[in-house]
Enzyme design. Sequence first.
Site, short mmCIF file in Angstrom:
data_model
loop_
_atom_site.label_atom_id
_atom_site.label_comp_id
_atom_site.label_asym_id
_atom_site.label_seq_id
_atom_site.Cartn_x
_atom_site.Cartn_y
_atom_site.Cartn_z
N PRO A 2 0.51 -4.55 1.10
CA PRO A 2 0.46 -3.84 2.38
C PRO A 2 1.23 -2.52 2.31
O PRO A 2 2.27 -2.42 1.68
CB PRO A 2 1.14 -4.80 3.36
CG PRO A 2 1.06 -6.13 2.72
CD PRO A 2 1.10 -5.90 1.25
N GLU A 3 0.67 -1.50 2.95
CA GLU A 3 1.35 -0.22 3.04
C GLU A 3 1.95 -0.07 4.44
O GLU A 3 1.83 -0.96 5.28
CB GLU A 3 0.39 0.90 2.71
CG GLU A 3 -0.12 0.84 1.28
CD GLU A 3 -0.80 2.11 0.83
OE1 GLU A 3 -0.51 3.18 1.41
OE2 GLU A 3 -1.60 2.05 -0.12
#
Length: 316
Positions: A2-3
């Site tokens: 995840p960013e």
Amino acid sequence: MPELPEVETVKRGLTPAMEGTRVTRLELRRGDLRFPFPDAFADRVSGRTIVGLGRRAKYLLVDLDDGNTLISHLGMSGSFRIEEDRIEEGAASGMPGEFHHARSKDEKHDHVVFHLEGTSGPRRVVYNDPRRFGFMDMVGRADLAAHPFFRDLGPEPTGNELSAAYLAERFRDKAQPLKSALLDQKNIAGLGNIYVCEALWRAHLSPIRAAGTLVTATGRPKAQLDLLVASIRDVIADAIAAGGSSLRDHIQTDGSLGYFQHSFSAYDRESQACRTPGCGGTVARIVQAGRSTFYCATCQKLARSKSEKPGEQHGL
């Protein structure tokens, strides 16, 4: 992994379910995730009230009423699931975050359970992580900035500290490729591969261009660096508004998928037509430091020095 927009989406999904509640019990179903849990972790969290949720870079922060902060990183496959205590009566559960393939709901991967009591009654928030690359830690809020996870992080891409003048100071005389400089968490916190590719496309800047070429000889930012900062802010804001990118394993707390991936202009669009009006180019894929880079060699041109010959700009 995840960013920043995905973690921000998870934080926003968890906030109404967790903020202001009391942790009646923290249930640990194993002794570790990626790392062992802190000493007496369950005892230190149980009985505490959650006063707020936050985010720093790609880390989720849970502030407790005793001045401690629980740090959570989702790793490759971690997710949170919200379950109302009425779930056995048919109440639905939800998951905050945005990923393409639905994250696991298999209970054998439920490793941490927050048993909560709030004004709307009891509920559970379950951390599920099949690959166990995520982790949790605990630190005093006053010591958070000095924690090894945070002490070297640069400013947030959405904060006032990020400016063209700041990046000019960081990039001056740097031969490092621009994309690598943007992925360096010491320069900007939380930027990842997807959104760097998108921001560079929006700014029409080559990912292999030397970062220092965006700075004048006197150390001032060139106009292109102002445009890059604006592009970073815009792409992060757009991704958060869309709920993140539905890539591998990411799902929101309510179980829905994000839609920013439908707006990608560069990332994962190899051999497709560039979306810049009038460009006519094609998105290419190259590898930089083991990571895929997607860009249009036509409109993201590399600034050519006097010593370069035509055709040498991209080294392709």
